[in-house]
Design a protein around this motif. Sequence first.
Motif, PDB file in Angstrom:
ATOM      1  N   GLY A 181       0.803  -1.221   0.000  1.00  0.00           N
ATOM      2  CA  GLY A 181       0.000   0.000   0.000  1.00  0.00           C
ATOM      3  C   GLY A 181       0.831   1.264   0.000  1.00  0.00           C
ATOM      4  N   GLN A 220      -4.769  -1.662  -9.676  1.00  0.00           N
ATOM      5  CA  GLN A 220      -3.677  -0.855  -9.141  1.00  0.00           C
ATOM      6  C   GLN A 220      -3.420   0.454  -9.875  1.00  0.00           C
ATOM      7  OE1 GLN A 220      -2.104  -4.339  -9.653  1.00  0.00           O
ATOM      8  NE2 GLN A 220      -1.925  -4.967  -7.529  1.00  0.00           N
ATOM      9  N   ALA A 266      -4.647   3.964 -11.972  1.00  0.00           N
ATOM     10  CA  ALA A 266      -5.759   4.903 -12.000  1.00  0.00           C
ATOM     11  C   ALA A 266      -6.276   5.096 -13.426  1.00  0.00           C
ATOM     12  CB  ALA A 266      -5.304   6.235 -11.426  1.00  0.00           C
ATOM     13  N   PRO A 275      -0.793   5.336  -9.596  1.00  0.00           N
ATOM     14  CA  PRO A 275      -1.545   4.359  -8.797  1.00  0.00           C
ATOM     15  C   PRO A 275      -3.007   4.765  -8.572  1.00  0.00           C
ATOM     16  CG  PRO A 275      -0.009   5.577  -7.406  1.00  0.00           C
ATOM     17  CD  PRO A 275       0.271   5.992  -8.809  1.00  0.00           C
ATOM     18  N   ALA A 276      -3.867   3.752  -8.479  1.00  0.00           N
ATOM     19  CA  ALA A 276      -5.290   3.996  -8.246  1.00  0.00           C
ATOM     20  C   ALA A 276      -5.543   4.365  -6.791  1.00  0.00           C
ATOM     21  CB  ALA A 276      -6.084   2.749  -8.620  1.00  0.00           C
ATOM     22  N   ALA A 277      -4.715   3.824  -5.894  1.00  0.00           N
ATOM     23  CA  ALA A 277      -4.910   4.100  -4.469  1.00  0.00           C
ATOM     24  C   ALA A 277      -3.582   4.521  -3.853  1.00  0.00           C
ATOM     25  CB  ALA A 277      -5.430   2.848  -3.769  1.00  0.00           C
ATOM     26  N   ASN A 278      -3.666   5.214  -2.743  1.00  0.00           N
ATOM     27  CA  ASN A 278      -2.481   5.664  -1.999  1.00  0.00           C
ATOM     28  C   ASN A 278      -1.560   6.550  -2.838  1.00  0.00           C
ATOM     29  OD1 ASN A 278      -3.203   4.015   0.293  1.00  0.00           O
ATOM     30  ND2 ASN A 278      -2.468   2.265  -0.906  1.00  0.00           N
ATOM     31  N   LYS A 324       0.315   9.636  -3.373  1.00  0.00           N
ATOM     32  CA  LYS A 324       0.712  10.643  -2.378  1.00  0.00           C
ATOM     33  C   LYS A 324       0.712  12.049  -2.948  1.00  0.00           C
ATOM     34  CE  LYS A 324       3.325   7.068  -0.622  1.00  0.00           C
ATOM     35  NZ  LYS A 324       4.399   6.491  -1.432  1.00  0.00           N
TER      36      LYS A 324
END
Lengths: 429, 332
Positions: free
Chosen positions: A95, A117, A119, A322-325, A327
């Motif tokens: 993550g 994973q 975006a 990335p799709a998540a996390n 930054k």
Amino acid sequence: MRSPLKITGAAIASAALVGSLAACAANEQANSGASGGKSLEITSWWTSGSEADALGVLTTAVKAADAGLSVDNAAVSGGGGANARQALAARLQAGSPPDTWQLHPAGQLKAYVDGGQVADISQLWSDNGWASKLPKDVADAQQVNGKYYTVPIGVHRGNVLWTNPAVLSKSGVTIDPKGGVDSLIAGLKKVQATGTTAVCLGDKDVFASAELLESLIMARTGADNWKKLFTNSYSFGAPEVKQALNDYTTILGLANKDHSALTWDEAAKNMADGKCAVNLMGDWAFGELGNAGKQPGKDFSWVTFPGQDEVFDYVGDGFSIPAANLKHPDEAKAWLKTLMDPKVQTDFAAKKGSIPARTDADISSLSEYQQQAATAFKSVPVVSSLAHGQVTTAEFAQTYSDAVTALNGGGSIDAFVSTMVQAQSSQLK
Amino acid sequence: MTAPAIDRAWLRRRPPVAVPHGVKTSRRARLIFAPSLLVSFLFVYVFIGITGYISLSNWKVGTSPDLSLRQPFGATYGEIVGEQRFQADYRNVIIFTVVFLVLAIVGGLVAALFIHHVAIGRSLFRTVFLLPYALSFIVTGVVWRWIFAPSTGINVFLKAIGIQNPPGWTTDPGIVGAINSIDIGSPLKIQLGIPVALLPIIFAAAWQLVGFAMAMYLAGLASIPEEHLEAASVDGANAWQRLRHIVLPQLWPSTITCFVLLLHVALKIFDLVVAMSGSGPGFVTDVPGIYIYNYLTSRYDKASAMALILLGLTLLVVVPYLMRGYRRERKA
């Protein structure tokens, strides 16, 4: 010896050990989670001289567009990107992904999309009208199920036949890119008859022969049937594919006997040194030969791999976020926009030896080879490479590469066909 | 004649048997060992367990975990056992292990005997033999690749001395002493025999680890009491008889240790093969390590299954060795 003091000491020591491990982990978290200033972390497998320079062009451009941005280059070398992908996989699982990472489009992209994973950046594509600036086949390769997930930075061509003009003229052979595979083989046999090895091959890493076979299959089937191989609507058992396999074993017989001991770059240099007439390799060989001090046009020349119709075997590099996390979302989007700047694509191509993905990029400053490739890229059908794991899943590409290894060891064409047909039905759904 | 005195002193220091000391010590021992046991349990056995579970699951692409169990149960094992590549890998690793162990151990013994008996330059020779062991397989592998390159390496020398058709070394797809031919449709998809291409790699590995075996044997030789050899000489034993009946039996523990430690090197071999030849034509130099590496990103379940089979092969040899040591300890 067994005093309570010692035992307490041991307990404290072990507690301290566990504690420091936890502290390390916490530190890591804090470092990677820090988002004080503007920063951007980029994962790629570009670490060799020309690759690192090319990456430098991109980071300089993104910094120029956004003053005060600090770029963290998290490149991992080796294994044609395999090591970088392992490292990335671990970070995605944990993550804590980088802000953006390098990948091949099409099949490799699909694995990341399936894993949820990467975006969806369709909005970015439509806002900037990028689709109209690329050949349709290339724009398609950046999509999965109609949505865009990556941007293409550069384009390499896999099916280029590098030739030694001196050896060819001495044998009285010219290779006509429109003459088809049969005339190519006839020419190579003529070279062999003069006592010079016809083909230089270096397949210590099997991708080199996988790429040769792939070029032959494309030449025999044409672009449309090549694409259908990976939707299981055209069989690896088709007569055209079998013909290509026969061509392949013939060409293997005309190649240097020690091919499995040489690397691709050694084979390319042998060709330029006049040890043989031709060498099939992607156009990264152009940069490699240039670095070795070989003169294009004099020490070596090139033709598109002969076939029924001209095909552009696309080996591309792109970047996703990335799709998540994620930054640094703003910086990551600015990065993707920088990559799609035509000027940046040209500067990148000059260092990398590739060609710009955007067809409106100015190519007049690039080398003669690159200009020719860029012209072909705009006008001929573009298909993705299997040898480089781009056209379909990594599993299918590995199956193919294993089947080529078996074929190189004297395995039968029938065994190759049955392995691939079975893989088509079990892996491509 | 001081031994009995020591014995008595030791008996005097022993606490009375009535105190349940054993229980107490063992509890303390457990406490002290607990952290390291916990760490090794977690990082070794739990992870082996996880790998085992993954090998039974549907997890294909490394980045997309899928922990559902694959149906039918254990199908991945069935799938890989039928592959030509799997069969070639285990043929290769077994041939590699056997030939490599013989070469390295015999070579190490000969080197140790030579150094033990040579009068001058002993430390020089010791360094010369031990030096390759200090290098990485990747470094030596690249050099060996150049040496065995058919058109530029040792073959240039062979041609110069009049050998017209020098060997192809790692490029030779042939199998020596094949005991079968490949039949279409047969579950056995490889020829069983010795792959020619593997021999240069085995030689390179043995060259590198001869120094290690030599060091083990030198330590063993130093511990053989001079008196035994002198007594044998007095009884009229010649050099061969002394070696055969006095030296070799006393070196047996060194041999066992060498065997087990070098076995690990052989079964896990990866870097040397990657540097020297890769998988080779028709997988003649492929080994399980390369298989696992290749499938790590595309078929996580297959790579895990292969890793467990390799572990099983290691245990097959190591467990009897450990059992033997454990039994001996209990007897003592």
